[in-house]
Structure formats: structure tokens, C-alpha cells
Design a protein around this motif. Structure first.
Motif, PDB file in Angstrom:
ATOM      1  N   ARG A 170       0.832  -1.206   0.000  1.00  0.00           N
ATOM      2  CA  ARG A 170       0.000   0.000   0.000  1.00  0.00           C
ATOM      3  C   ARG A 170       0.868   1.257   0.000  1.00  0.00           C
ATOM      4  NH1 ARG A 170      -2.549  -2.663   4.073  1.00  0.00           N
ATOM      5  NH2 ARG A 170      -1.876  -1.072   5.589  1.00  0.00           N
ATOM      6  N   HIS A 171       1.930   1.242   0.784  1.00  0.00           N
ATOM      7  CA  HIS A 171       2.797   2.426   0.854  1.00  0.00           C
ATOM      8  C   HIS A 171       3.432   2.720  -0.494  1.00  0.00           C
ATOM      9  CE1 HIS A 171       3.368   1.718   5.473  1.00  0.00           C
ATOM     10  NE2 HIS A 171       2.134   2.048   5.139  1.00  0.00           N
ATOM     11  N   LYS A 172       3.817   1.660  -1.219  1.00  0.00           N
ATOM     12  CA  LYS A 172       4.415   1.866  -2.551  1.00  0.00           C
ATOM     13  C   LYS A 172       3.393   2.447  -3.518  1.00  0.00           C
ATOM     14  CE  LYS A 172       7.073  -0.327  -6.236  1.00  0.00           C
ATOM     15  NZ  LYS A 172       6.330   0.399  -7.287  1.00  0.00           N
ATOM     16  N   ILE A 173       2.158   1.942  -3.469  1.00  0.00           N
ATOM     17  CA  ILE A 173       1.113   2.461  -4.360  1.00  0.00           C
ATOM     18  C   ILE A 173       0.845   3.930  -4.056  1.00  0.00           C
ATOM     19  CG2 ILE A 173      -1.346   2.302  -4.925  1.00  0.00           C
ATOM     20  CD1 ILE A 173      -1.088  -0.752  -4.474  1.00  0.00           C
ATOM     21  N   ARG A 196      -5.495   6.103   7.205  1.00  0.00           N
ATOM     22  CA  ARG A 196      -4.915   7.092   8.119  1.00  0.00           C
ATOM     23  C   ARG A 196      -3.650   6.556   8.788  1.00  0.00           C
ATOM     24  NH1 ARG A 196     -10.592   8.007   9.141  1.00  0.00           N
ATOM     25  NH2 ARG A 196     -11.194  10.013   8.207  1.00  0.00           N
ATOM     26  N   ARG A 197      -3.632   5.251   9.094  1.00  0.00           N
ATOM     27  CA  ARG A 197      -2.403   4.663   9.654  1.00  0.00           C
ATOM     28  C   ARG A 197      -1.281   4.694   8.624  1.00  0.00           C
ATOM     29  NH1 ARG A 197      -6.089   0.975  12.035  1.00  0.00           N
ATOM     30  NH2 ARG A 197      -5.729  -0.555  10.366  1.00  0.00           N
ATOM     31  N   ASP A 198      -1.615   4.409   7.361  1.00  0.00           N
ATOM     32  CA  ASP A 198      -0.611   4.476   6.292  1.00  0.00           C
ATOM     33  C   ASP A 198      -0.069   5.896   6.155  1.00  0.00           C
ATOM     34  OD1 ASP A 198      -0.901   1.793   5.680  1.00  0.00           O
ATOM     35  OD2 ASP A 198      -2.371   2.134   4.096  1.00  0.00           O
ATOM     36  N   ILE A 199      -0.967   6.870   6.198  1.00  0.00           N
ATOM     37  CA  ILE A 199      -0.555   8.272   6.081  1.00  0.00           C
ATOM     38  C   ILE A 199       0.364   8.656   7.241  1.00  0.00           C
ATOM     39  CG2 ILE A 199      -1.408  10.655   6.229  1.00  0.00           C
ATOM     40  CD1 ILE A 199      -3.846   9.760   4.597  1.00  0.00           C
ATOM     41  N   ASP A 200      -0.006   8.248   8.454  1.00  0.00           N
ATOM     42  CA  ASP A 200       0.836   8.546   9.616  1.00  0.00           C
ATOM     43  C   ASP A 200       2.230   7.959   9.447  1.00  0.00           C
ATOM     44  OD1 ASP A 200      -1.159   9.962  10.908  1.00  0.00           O
ATOM     45  OD2 ASP A 200      -1.845   8.252  12.103  1.00  0.00           O
ATOM     46  N   LYS A 201       2.294   6.750   8.925  1.00  0.00           N
ATOM     47  CA  LYS A 201       3.593   6.091   8.764  1.00  0.00           C
ATOM     48  C   LYS A 201       4.440   6.785   7.705  1.00  0.00           C
ATOM     49  CE  LYS A 201       6.709   2.953   9.493  1.00  0.00           C
ATOM     50  NZ  LYS A 201       7.463   2.928  10.771  1.00  0.00           N
ATOM     51  N   LEU A 202       3.846   7.106   6.565  1.00  0.00           N
ATOM     52  CA  LEU A 202       4.584   7.777   5.488  1.00  0.00           C
ATOM     53  C   LEU A 202       5.040   9.165   5.910  1.00  0.00           C
ATOM     54  CD1 LEU A 202       2.394   6.659   2.450  1.00  0.00           C
ATOM     55  CD2 LEU A 202       4.686   5.854   3.031  1.00  0.00           C
ATOM     56  N   ASP A 203       4.222   9.838   6.710  1.00  0.00           N
ATOM     57  CA  ASP A 203       4.619  11.140   7.241  1.00  0.00           C
ATOM     58  C   ASP A 203       5.771  10.984   8.240  1.00  0.00           C
ATOM     59  OD1 ASP A 203       3.798  14.139   7.741  1.00  0.00           O
ATOM     60  OD2 ASP A 203       3.973  13.239   9.734  1.00  0.00           O
ATOM     61  N   GLU A 204       5.692   9.956   9.065  1.00  0.00           N
ATOM     62  CA  GLU A 204       6.714   9.714  10.091  1.00  0.00           C
ATOM     63  C   GLU A 204       8.086   9.459   9.477  1.00  0.00           C
ATOM     64  OE1 GLU A 204       7.777   6.214  13.327  1.00  0.00           O
ATOM     65  OE2 GLU A 204       5.684   6.514  12.732  1.00  0.00           O
ATOM     66  N   ILE A 205       8.116   8.698   8.376  1.00  0.00           N
ATOM     67  CA  ILE A 205       9.406   8.363   7.771  1.00  0.00           C
ATOM     68  C   ILE A 205       9.852   9.405   6.730  1.00  0.00           C
ATOM     69  CG2 ILE A 205       9.090   5.905   8.176  1.00  0.00           C
ATOM     70  CD1 ILE A 205       8.329   5.543   5.266  1.00  0.00           C
ATOM     71  N   VAL A 221       8.476  10.307   3.813  1.00  0.00           N
ATOM     72  CA  VAL A 221       8.224  10.023   2.397  1.00  0.00           C
ATOM     73  C   VAL A 221       7.175  10.976   1.830  1.00  0.00           C
ATOM     74  CG1 VAL A 221       7.306   8.292   0.795  1.00  0.00           C
ATOM     75  CG2 VAL A 221       8.913   7.621   2.597  1.00  0.00           C
ATOM     76  N   ALA A 222       6.209  11.359   2.661  1.00  0.00           N
ATOM     77  CA  ALA A 222       5.143  12.277   2.249  1.00  0.00           C
ATOM     78  C   ALA A 222       4.709  13.061   3.473  1.00  0.00           C
ATOM     79  CB  ALA A 222       3.978  11.504   1.635  1.00  0.00           C
ATOM     80  N   ARG A 223       3.775  14.001   3.258  1.00  0.00           N
ATOM     81  CA  ARG A 223       3.315  14.843   4.365  1.00  0.00           C
ATOM     82  C   ARG A 223       1.847  14.591   4.666  1.00  0.00           C
ATOM     83  NH1 ARG A 223       3.496  20.758   4.068  1.00  0.00           N
ATOM     84  NH2 ARG A 223       2.544  20.399   2.046  1.00  0.00           N
ATOM     85  N   LYS A 224       1.550  14.412   5.948  1.00  0.00           N
ATOM     86  CA  LYS A 224       0.161  14.345   6.386  1.00  0.00           C
ATOM     87  C   LYS A 224      -0.415  15.752   6.352  1.00  0.00           C
ATOM     88  CE  LYS A 224      -2.650  13.062  10.395  1.00  0.00           C
ATOM     89  NZ  LYS A 224      -2.619  12.515  11.776  1.00  0.00           N
ATOM     90  N   VAL A 225      -1.513  15.939   5.628  1.00  0.00           N
ATOM     91  CA  VAL A 225      -2.146  17.245   5.521  1.00  0.00           C
ATOM     92  C   VAL A 225      -3.630  17.092   5.793  1.00  0.00           C
ATOM     93  CG1 VAL A 225      -0.447  18.143   3.871  1.00  0.00           C
ATOM     94  CG2 VAL A 225      -2.510  17.010   3.019  1.00  0.00           C
ATOM     95  N   TYR A 226      -4.304  18.230   5.845  1.00  0.00           N
ATOM     96  CA  TYR A 226      -5.733  18.221   6.126  1.00  0.00           C
ATOM     97  C   TYR A 226      -6.474  17.403   5.077  1.00  0.00           C
ATOM     98  CZ  TYR A 226     -10.353  20.019   7.353  1.00  0.00           C
ATOM     99  OH  TYR A 226     -11.666  20.130   7.728  1.00  0.00           O
ATOM    100  N   GLY A 227      -7.107  16.311   5.503  1.00  0.00           N
ATOM    101  CA  GLY A 227      -7.942  15.518   4.607  1.00  0.00           C
ATOM    102  C   GLY A 227      -7.237  14.437   3.830  1.00  0.00           C
ATOM    103  N   GLY A 228      -5.915  14.320   3.965  1.00  0.00           N
ATOM    104  CA  GLY A 228      -5.226  13.295   3.187  1.00  0.00           C
ATOM    105  C   GLY A 228      -3.722  13.363   3.306  1.00  0.00           C
ATOM    106  N   ILE A 229      -3.056  13.188   2.164  1.00  0.00           N
ATOM    107  CA  ILE A 229      -1.603  13.129   2.138  1.00  0.00           C
ATOM    108  C   ILE A 229      -1.081  13.901   0.935  1.00  0.00           C
ATOM    109  CG2 ILE A 229      -1.532  10.966   0.797  1.00  0.00           C
ATOM    110  CD1 ILE A 229       0.869  10.151   2.592  1.00  0.00           C
ATOM    111  N   SER A 230       0.066  14.536   1.107  1.00  0.00           N
ATOM    112  CA  SER A 230       0.645  15.365   0.056  1.00  0.00           C
ATOM    113  C   SER A 230       2.084  14.954  -0.196  1.00  0.00           C
ATOM    114  CB  SER A 230       0.596  16.844   0.470  1.00  0.00           C
ATOM    115  OG  SER A 230       1.204  17.666  -0.502  1.00  0.00           O
ATOM    116  N   SER A 231       2.516  15.115  -1.441  1.00  0.00           N
ATOM    117  CA  SER A 231       3.906  14.847  -1.783  1.00  0.00           C
ATOM    118  C   SER A 231       4.816  15.804  -1.039  1.00  0.00           C
ATOM    119  CB  SER A 231       4.112  15.011  -3.297  1.00  0.00           C
ATOM    120  OG  SER A 231       5.479  14.960  -3.624  1.00  0.00           O
ATOM    121  N   SER A 232       5.914  15.298  -0.525  1.00  0.00           N
ATOM    122  CA  SER A 232       6.870  16.153   0.193  1.00  0.00           C
ATOM    123  C   SER A 232       7.978  16.655  -0.713  1.00  0.00           C
ATOM    124  CB  SER A 232       7.502  15.376   1.355  1.00  0.00           C
ATOM    125  OG  SER A 232       8.238  14.268   0.868  1.00  0.00           O
TER     126      SER A 232
END
Length: 260
Positions: free
Chosen positions: A6-9, A37-46, A48-59
Motif C-alpha cells: 500500500r505504501h508503494k502504491i 490514516r495509519r498508512d498516512i501517519d507512517k509515510l509522514d513519520e518516515i 516520504v510524504a506529508r500528512k495534511v488536512y484531509g489526506g496526504i501530500s507529496s513532500s
């Protein structure tokens, strides 16, 4: 499907678009909102991407502020879904009988075409919008006088000063947003916006969330001059706080069709 799959997709998707909502990812991956939301938290933590209002954004590129401003003919085809959602939301701020100023630019163009058959009076310096309103609209239109400047795409009388027109709201876009205010790369836009900003009760900025990462060189208006900013759900918590601290009212137009 594993977490890694899922993280790769998700990261592959963010190479193609700057933002993905929780709902987008649910439909794509077929999992619950809680899992997304757990996937978003993980990608933000490492990082790879940014957790933003309502979803996830490219960093990529957002923290270094290396994104560049584009001319109108290139910019109009970028983030179209977000711009249309912003325009739809902004239309609700216009009442029948209002006189408004709609500045040149791609997001403002989408607002203008939504107002085309409304009982309103529109002043614009955008030739594309004026042409659309002339052919398809029933609203009253006042077109700025002066010369056509194909880049940055406005009609403007350099020696004319501010127009003899007053509006309840001045809708404008911007090439960039920083703690210092609205930013533009073209000096003529700085002059035009400064003049028009004196002709309305309220300034309403229409800007998709990409604009917070773009840093043109000229400050146009301080954030304290902005009454309302309409953006999309890629807005970060840090940028939302920056606006709130400056006293700006924030309206978030969701690309999933739900506004906040």
C-alpha cells in the motif's frame, strides 16, 4: 495487500499528483479509512510524504521552496480539480446583486464562468474571462481598460491608476504565499493587484495548496490585508496556523465535494 504494498502504491501516486484524499486512497486500495490514516501517519513519520488536512501530500520540493511560478497558459492545466472545487466554493460567497472584481488567472477564471449567468456585476482584467462572459454570460461585465499584456495575461493601463469601480469583494489568485504575504514574479501584477485592492470591501484569495511552496520574488499584499482564503484540502496544519495567526478566514474546498 501488505502495508509495504500500500505504501508503494501511495508514493507512486504522489509522483503523479501532489495530493490524495483519504477517500481517494480508500477507493484505490479497497481498505478502511482507519487503515489509510495509519498508512498516512507512517509515510509522514518516515518523511516520504506529508500528512495534511484531509489526506496526504507529496513532500518533494515543498520544504526547499524550489517550485517555480508558471505563466497562465501553462498553469491553467495544473491542479484543475482543486481549482474547480475552490471556484465552486468561492461562488457561495457571492450574493445576487453583488458587484465583484475577478482578477486574471486560472482559478479566478473558473470562478468567473460559474458567475456568468448570475445576477451580478463583474469587473475583470482577464481577456479569456471577458470573452467567455461575452459569449455565454448574462451578467453585467466591465472590462479593464488599457493594453493587453499577454504575459502575465492581463489588460492594464500602466498610467491609469486604480479604476473608478467599487466592489464588495475582490477575488484574486496568487503565484505564491508566505508569512510575508501574497507573492508574484511579474512587477505589473504587483501594480495591478495593489490598485484593485483599494476598490473593494474585502479581498478573497483563491489559491490551491501548491502555492504555499512557491516563492516568487515580489510581495504583493501582506496577509493582514486578506479577509478570506479559499484553498483545497492539501492545506497543511502549519500553513493553516500561519493564516489563522494573521487573521485570515480559511475555507477549505474538498476535492471530494465536502467543504469545511
Amino acid at each position: 495487500m501488505s502495508d509495504l504494498d500500500r505504501h508503494k502504491i501511495i508514493t507512486d501516486l504522489l509522483r503523479e499528483r501532489s495530493f490524495a484524499s483519504v477517500r481517494d486512497l480508500q477507493e484505490l486500495l479497497g481498505v478502511s479509512a482507519a487503515t489509510i490514516r495509519r498508512d498516512i501517519d507512517k509515510l509522514d513519520e518516515i518523511g516520504v510524504a506529508r500528512k495534511v488536512y484531509g489526506g496526504i501530500s507529496s513532500s518533494q520540493g515543498l520544504e526547499t521552496h524550489q517550485l517555480s511560478a508558471r505563466p497562465y497558459d501553462e498553469n491553467r492545466d495544473i491542479a484543475v480539480e482543486a481549482k474547480r472545487a475552490i471556484a465552486e466554493c468561492a461562488e457561495t460567497l457571492v450574493r445576487d446583486g453583488d458587484s465583484v472584481i475577478v482578477h486574471a488567472g486560472s482559478t479566478c477564471y473558473y470562478l468567473g464562468i460559474r458567475l456568468a449567468r448570475r445576477n451580478v456585476r463583474i469587473y475583470t482584467n482577464s481577456m479569456p474571462l471577458a470573452a467567455h462572459l461575452g459569449e455565454h454570460g448574462t451578467c453585467q461585465v466591465t472590462l479593464a481598460g488599457g493594453d493587453l499584456y499577454r504575459e502575465p495575461g492581463i489588460v492594464h493601463a500602466v498610467q491609469g491608476g486604480k479604476p473608478a469601480y467599487f466592489a464588495s469583494k475582490f477575488f484574486l489568485g496568487t503565484q505564491g504565499i508566505s508569512p510575508e504575504g501574497l507573492l508574484e514574479s511579474h512587477p505589473l501584477l504587483v501594480k495591478a493587484i495593489s490598485e484593485l485592492s483599494q476598490c473593494s470591501d474585502e479581498i478573497v484569495v483563491l489559491a490551491d495548496s501548491r502555492k504555499f511552496a512557491i516563492r516568487p520574488r515580489n510581495i504583493v499584499l501582506p496577509l493582514s490585508r486578506i479577509g478570506t482564503l479559499v484553498t483545497d484540502d492539501g492545506l497543511s496544519d502549519a500553513n493553516a496556523k500561519m493564516l489563522e495567526d494573521a487573521g485570515v478566514n480559511i475555507i477549505v474546498a474538498s476535492t471530494s465535494g465536502e467543504w469545511n
